[in-house]
Motif scaffolding. Structure first.
Motif, PDB file in Angstrom:
ATOM      1  N   SER A   1      74.409  15.980   1.908  1.00  0.00           N
ATOM      2  CA  SER A   1      75.574  15.163   1.335  1.00  0.00           C
ATOM      3  C   SER A   1      76.869  16.048   1.864  1.00  0.00           C
ATOM      4  N   PRO A   2      77.798  15.469   2.530  1.00  0.00           N
ATOM      5  CA  PRO A   2      78.912  16.060   2.892  1.00  0.00           C
ATOM      6  C   PRO A   2      79.837  16.910   2.045  1.00  0.00           C
ATOM      7  N   GLY A   3      80.024  16.251   0.876  1.00  0.00           N
ATOM      8  CA  GLY A   3      80.828  16.914  -0.220  1.00  0.00           C
ATOM      9  C   GLY A   3      80.163  18.013  -0.760  1.00  0.00           C
ATOM     10  N   HIS A   4      78.847  17.780  -1.231  1.00  0.00           N
ATOM     11  CA  HIS A   4      78.036  19.103  -1.817  1.00  0.00           C
ATOM     12  C   HIS A   4      77.926  20.052  -0.930  1.00  0.00           C
ATOM     13  N   ARG A   5      77.491  19.764   0.431  1.00  0.00           N
ATOM     14  CA  ARG A   5      77.518  20.571   1.430  1.00  0.00           C
ATOM     15  C   ARG A   5      78.591  21.633   1.647  1.00  0.00           C
ATOM     16  N   ALA A   6      79.645  20.903   1.634  1.00  0.00           N
ATOM     17  CA  ALA A   6      81.113  21.289   1.584  1.00  0.00           C
ATOM     18  C   ALA A   6      81.310  22.529   0.472  1.00  0.00           C
ATOM     19  N   ASN A   7      80.703  22.307  -0.593  1.00  0.00           N
ATOM     20  CA  ASN A   7      80.840  23.299  -1.842  1.00  0.00           C
ATOM     21  C   ASN A   7      80.033  24.367  -1.442  1.00  0.00           C
ATOM     22  N   ILE A   8      78.662  24.307  -1.030  1.00  0.00           N
ATOM     23  CA  ILE A   8      77.844  25.287  -0.884  1.00  0.00           C
ATOM     24  C   ILE A   8      78.178  26.154   0.122  1.00  0.00           C
TER      25      ILE A   8
ATOM     26  N   ASP B   1      63.650  23.014  -3.864  1.00  0.00           N
ATOM     27  CA  ASP B   1      63.857  22.852  -2.348  1.00  0.00           C
ATOM     28  C   ASP B   1      64.573  21.330  -2.049  1.00  0.00           C
ATOM     29  N   ALA B   2      64.088  20.308  -2.880  1.00  0.00           N
ATOM     30  CA  ALA B   2      64.327  18.713  -2.498  1.00  0.00           C
ATOM     31  C   ALA B   2      65.684  18.731  -3.116  1.00  0.00           C
ATOM     32  N   MET B   3      65.983  19.411  -4.229  1.00  0.00           N
ATOM     33  CA  MET B   3      67.349  19.302  -4.888  1.00  0.00           C
ATOM     34  C   MET B   3      68.198  19.950  -3.696  1.00  0.00           C
ATOM     35  N   GLU B   4      68.008  21.178  -3.253  1.00  0.00           N
ATOM     36  CA  GLU B   4      69.002  21.991  -2.473  1.00  0.00           C
ATOM     37  C   GLU B   4      68.961  21.063  -1.094  1.00  0.00           C
ATOM     38  N   ASP B   5      67.882  20.329  -0.493  1.00  0.00           N
ATOM     39  CA  ASP B   5      68.151  19.718   0.605  1.00  0.00           C
ATOM     40  C   ASP B   5      69.036  18.293   0.238  1.00  0.00           C
ATOM     41  N   ALA B   6      68.949  17.566  -0.999  1.00  0.00           N
ATOM     42  CA  ALA B   6      69.713  16.593  -0.987  1.00  0.00           C
ATOM     43  C   ALA B   6      71.209  16.880  -1.107  1.00  0.00           C
ATOM     44  N   TRP B   7      71.501  18.134  -1.791  1.00  0.00           N
ATOM     45  CA  TRP B   7      73.117  18.556  -1.622  1.00  0.00           C
ATOM     46  C   TRP B   7      73.475  18.858  -0.385  1.00  0.00           C
ATOM     47  N   MET B   8      72.542  19.719   0.491  1.00  0.00           N
ATOM     48  CA  MET B   8      72.904  19.777   1.754  1.00  0.00           C
ATOM     49  C   MET B   8      73.321  18.780   2.638  1.00  0.00           C
TER      50      MET B   8
END
Length: 174
Positions: free
Chosen positions: A137-144, A128-135
């Motif tokens: 972050s604008p670039g990582h969120r954009a990929n998801i 959950d902490a990993m996914e929260d970190a990605w979400m």
């Protein structure tokens, strides 16, 4: 007639040829998994452990919360992610792989696009902490949340110092 030392030079030459052949075999054996097909590499047909399952579920939950359909689990992308997580954990090199080179390999010719998220964190970092970190972050969120992808593979590796290295690889089939 042979001059003095011919036998010695010949033995050295054979030894050098043998050493070069051994290095060539070693390099061939150490070829990155990314060049192997998912069947050859034994890639997981579904998330292989609870952490990866939770990450996969969270990605699709985040997509659903944003009005998007789920990403399909992709064994080949899972192996690509595992290869890169292993690489980062073993070298400490926190960097993206060259996806332009990857997509041009014959085994990846079925993809129209590829994307990647990477992360390094403490051993205690939860899925959950990993996914929260990605979400967050604008670039990582954009990929998801991208509509350019229809599938995903996710993997983690732990380095000798206990840090967790994670990769999400995204793809769109042609």
């Amino acid at each position: 007639m042979r001059g003095p030392g011919f036998g010695t030079r010949s033995k050295r030459g054979i030894g050098l040829v043998g050493a070069v052949a051994a290095v060539a075999l070693l390099l061939a054996a150490c070829r990155p998994q990314a060049t192997l097909t998912h069947a050859q590499a034994g890639c997981p047909g579904s998330p292989p452990d609870p952490t990866i399952q939770r990450l996969y579920d969270r990605v699709n939950s985040d997509r659903a919360a944003n009005g998007l359909g789920p990403l399909a689990w992709n064994p080949q992308l899972a192996c690509l992610a595992q290869d890169h997580s292993n690489y980062m954990a073993s070298t400490g090199d926190f960097s993206h792989r060259d996806l332009s080179a990857t997509i041009n390999q014959p085994d990846y010719s079925g993809y129209a696009s590829l994307g990647e998220n990477i992360l390094v964190g403490p051993s205690s970092m939860s899925a959950d902490a990993m996914e929260d970190a990605w979400m967050n972050s604008p670039g990582h969120r954009a990929n998801i949340l991208s509509t350019s992808f229809d599938s995903i593979g996710i993997a983690t590796a732990t380095s000798a110092d206990g840090r967790i290295w994670a990769t999400q690889n995204f793809g769109r089939n042609r």
